[in-house]
Each structure stands twice: as C-alpha cells, then as structure tokens.
Design an enzyme around this catalytic site. Structure first.
Site, PDB file in Angstrom:
ATOM      1  N   HIS A 165      -7.208  -4.365  10.107  1.00  0.00           N
ATOM      2  CA  HIS A 165      -6.904  -4.207   8.679  1.00  0.00           C
ATOM      3  C   HIS A 165      -5.617  -4.950   8.316  1.00  0.00           C
ATOM      4  O   HIS A 165      -4.731  -5.133   9.151  1.00  0.00           O
ATOM      5  CB  HIS A 165      -6.848  -2.722   8.260  1.00  0.00           C
ATOM      6  CG  HIS A 165      -5.663  -1.934   8.708  1.00  0.00           C
ATOM      7  ND1 HIS A 165      -5.727  -0.589   9.040  1.00  0.00           N
ATOM      8  CD2 HIS A 165      -4.341  -2.246   8.861  1.00  0.00           C
ATOM      9  CE1 HIS A 165      -4.530  -0.147   9.357  1.00  0.00           C
ATOM     10  NE2 HIS A 165      -3.673  -1.133   9.269  1.00  0.00           N
ATOM     11  N   ASN A 193      -7.427  -2.273  14.162  1.00  0.00           N
ATOM     12  CA  ASN A 193      -8.833  -2.522  13.793  1.00  0.00           C
ATOM     13  C   ASN A 193      -8.967  -3.767  12.904  1.00  0.00           C
ATOM     14  O   ASN A 193     -10.021  -4.015  12.341  1.00  0.00           O
ATOM     15  CB  ASN A 193      -9.435  -1.295  13.090  1.00  0.00           C
ATOM     16  CG  ASN A 193      -8.716  -0.965  11.791  1.00  0.00           C
ATOM     17  OD1 ASN A 193      -7.784  -1.656  11.398  1.00  0.00           O
ATOM     18  ND2 ASN A 193      -9.157   0.088  11.120  1.00  0.00           N
ATOM     19  N   ASP A 217       0.828  -1.202   0.000  1.00  0.00           N
ATOM     20  CA  ASP A 217       0.000   0.000   0.000  1.00  0.00           C
ATOM     21  C   ASP A 217       0.866   1.257   0.000  1.00  0.00           C
ATOM     22  O   ASP A 217       2.063   1.201   0.324  1.00  0.00           O
ATOM     23  CB  ASP A 217      -0.952  -0.002   1.216  1.00  0.00           C
ATOM     24  CG  ASP A 217      -0.269  -0.400   2.511  1.00  0.00           C
ATOM     25  OD1 ASP A 217       0.984  -0.403   2.557  1.00  0.00           O
ATOM     26  OD2 ASP A 217      -0.960  -0.718   3.480  1.00  0.00           O
ATOM     27  N   GLU A 222      -9.567  -1.722   5.176  1.00  0.00           N
ATOM     28  CA  GLU A 222     -10.186  -1.385   6.451  1.00  0.00           C
ATOM     29  C   GLU A 222     -11.433  -2.253   6.681  1.00  0.00           C
ATOM     30  O   GLU A 222     -11.950  -2.858   5.729  1.00  0.00           O
ATOM     31  CB  GLU A 222     -10.579   0.099   6.444  1.00  0.00           C
ATOM     32  CG  GLU A 222      -9.407   1.063   6.244  1.00  0.00           C
ATOM     33  CD  GLU A 222      -8.545   1.249   7.496  1.00  0.00           C
ATOM     34  OE1 GLU A 222      -8.447   0.320   8.329  1.00  0.00           O
ATOM     35  OE2 GLU A 222      -7.954   2.341   7.633  1.00  0.00           O
TER      36      GLU A 222
HETATM   37  C1  F6R Z   1       1.476  -1.010   5.972  1.00  0.00           C
HETATM   38  C2  F6R Z   1       0.408  -1.993   6.177  1.00  0.00           C
HETATM   39  C3  F6R Z   1      -0.435  -1.910   7.408  1.00  0.00           C
HETATM   40  C4  F6R Z   1       0.415  -2.127   8.664  1.00  0.00           C
HETATM   41  C5  F6R Z   1      -0.461  -2.038   9.917  1.00  0.00           C
HETATM   42  C6  F6R Z   1       0.355  -2.191  11.181  1.00  0.00           C
HETATM   43  O1  F6R Z   1       2.123  -1.225   4.755  1.00  0.00           O
HETATM   44  O2  F6R Z   1       0.213  -2.829   5.338  1.00  0.00           O
HETATM   45  O3  F6R Z   1      -1.457  -2.857   7.345  1.00  0.00           O
HETATM   46  O4  F6R Z   1       1.016  -3.380   8.588  1.00  0.00           O
HETATM   47  O5  F6R Z   1      -1.124  -0.812   9.935  1.00  0.00           O
HETATM   48  O6  F6R Z   1       1.231  -1.116  11.288  1.00  0.00           O
HETATM   49  P1  F6R Z   1       2.338  -1.048  12.433  1.00  0.00           P
HETATM   50  O7  F6R Z   1       3.342  -2.089  12.104  1.00  0.00           O
HETATM   51  O8  F6R Z   1       2.910   0.347  12.307  1.00  0.00           O
HETATM   52  O9  F6R Z   1       1.632  -1.291  13.715  1.00  0.00           O
END
Ligand code: F6R
Length: 223
Positions: free
Chosen positions: A126, A124, A63, A131
C-alpha cells in the site's frame, strides 16, 4: 525502476531530508505531501534540526485514521509532535484529509498541486492507505484497513483490537498528480514488496506499482 540502496537508516533519513530542504529553499511556497509511520521519523528529526523557514510552506498529509484525533496515535498528534510543533509552519498551512473530500481535493488543486510527495510503503504494497485492490483512479475517500495493515500497525497501539479499522486516504490518482515523488522504505521486511512494486507487473493488487507510470519518482531503501 532503480532502487537507490543507502548505507543505513541515518543515511536514508538525511538523504530524503536534504531533498525536502532543497525543495523548500528553492521554492519557499512549496506544497508538500507528507507520510506518517516509523519510516519518516528520522527524516523529520533531520528536517527540524535544519531550522528551515516553513512560513510559506503548505502541507497535505496522505492519510488519517478514523479515530479520536486527540489520542497520541492519531496522525494529527503524530505530525504535531514530530514536525509541525517543532517548526514555524502556520497551523492553517497544514492539512489532513477532511470532509467533504471534494473540498480537500479542491484545496490541493487550488494551491496548484503538490510539488513534492514523500511516501512510505506498507508490507502489502500500500501507499498512503490505498490497500491492495484500490483503483488506480481512486481519489480521497474512506477505506477499510486490511488485516495485514492492522496487524503491522498494532505496534503503535495497546493491542491489535485498539487499531482503527478505517481511515481516510488520498487516492492513487491524487498522489500520482504530484509533480515529484520520493518513496522511502526501511528494513529487510520491505525489500521483497519494494522489488515487486518497482520491477514487477503494474497492477491494482500492488498499489505502489502505479509509481512505475510516474515520470519523476525516486526510490530510497536502507536495511
Ligand atoms: C502513513 C502511510 C503509510 C505508511 C506505510 C509504512 O501515512 O502513508 O502508507 O507509509 O504503512 O509505514 P511504516 O513507515 O510505519 O512502515
């Protein structure tokens, strides 16, 4: 699903880095799908220290924020700083989601699909920026970030108002086509959602729960 609990963040990072190392050494032409965020930082450091040969490896990031990509908070900047500029990967071998999204998807398919996809998980539920409420049939597209994600990710920005509100993300169906998936999670604040996603109902309200339908997923957690 089994959640493999590791001793600490160091062990989480080295365990996943070892899996990536094995993949690249066994299959130098591997196609990898990569995450950003806090969780994989230690894993990227470990990988850099292994001094692997990345010249035949192709990567696809999960992403990107819709924002100026030259800013330090962009995922393009993050990946160059934490991994790409520290390896011998060819710049035309790493990809961030791009328009038209069908061309990005074709690029993945054209390279015979993703061999190994590394994921983090949001508080959450995701994965990538799919989301809660995202369709299990979703593919690469623009999404609005949830309030929770904006709040969680504000730690990387000057203020919550500075966090982009939109992103481009690989879809859940796109991710599920990966041959092998590793989900990594770090910290107490992830434990509840991890349990719900891995052992609760498979529902679009908890996007990561779709992983229960994949044949080759491993989940690693450290507190
Ligand atoms: C980012 C991604 C997100 C993160 C998730 C956890 O490329 O794919 O799904 O893996 O938001 O983020 P952290 O590791 O910062 O807690």
């Amino acid at each position: 699903m089994k959640i493999n609990v590791l001793k600490n963040y160091k062990e989480l990072s080295s365990t996943v880095a070892d899996i990536v190392e094995t993949q690249i050494k066994k299959h130098p032409l591997s196609k990898l799908c990569l995450p950003t965020g806090s969780t994989p930082l230690g894993m990227y450091d470990e990988l850099v220290n292994k001094k692997l040969d990345w010249k035949s490896v192709i990567t696809f990031n999960l992403d990107v924020y819709l924002m100026n990509i030259t800013r330090p908070q962009s995922y393009q900047s993050y990946m160059r700083k934490n991994l790409f500029d520290r390896t011998n990967i060819y710049p035309d071998h790493y990809h961030f989601p791009f328009r038209p999204f069908s061309a990005f998807e074709d690029k993945i398919k054209g390279s015979k699909g993703i061999d190994l996809c590394i994921l983090g998980i949001g508080t959450n539920g995701h994965i990538a920026f799919n989301e809660p409420g995202s369709s299990f049939k979703s593919r690469t597209r623009v999404v609005n970030l949830s309030e929770q994600t904006i709040k969680d990710n504000s730690r990387f920005f000057d203020s919550v108002d500075d966090v982009p509100t939109q992103a481009i993300t690989m879809g859940l169906e796109t991710i599920m086509e990966s041959k092998k998936i590793i989900l990594m999670a770090n910290g107490d604040h992830k434990l509840n959602i991890l349990n719900v996603a891995m052992n609760g109902e498979v529902t679009e309200d908890v996007p990561a729960s779709i992983l229960q339908n994949h044949k080759n997923v491993k989940v690693y957690y450290s507190d």
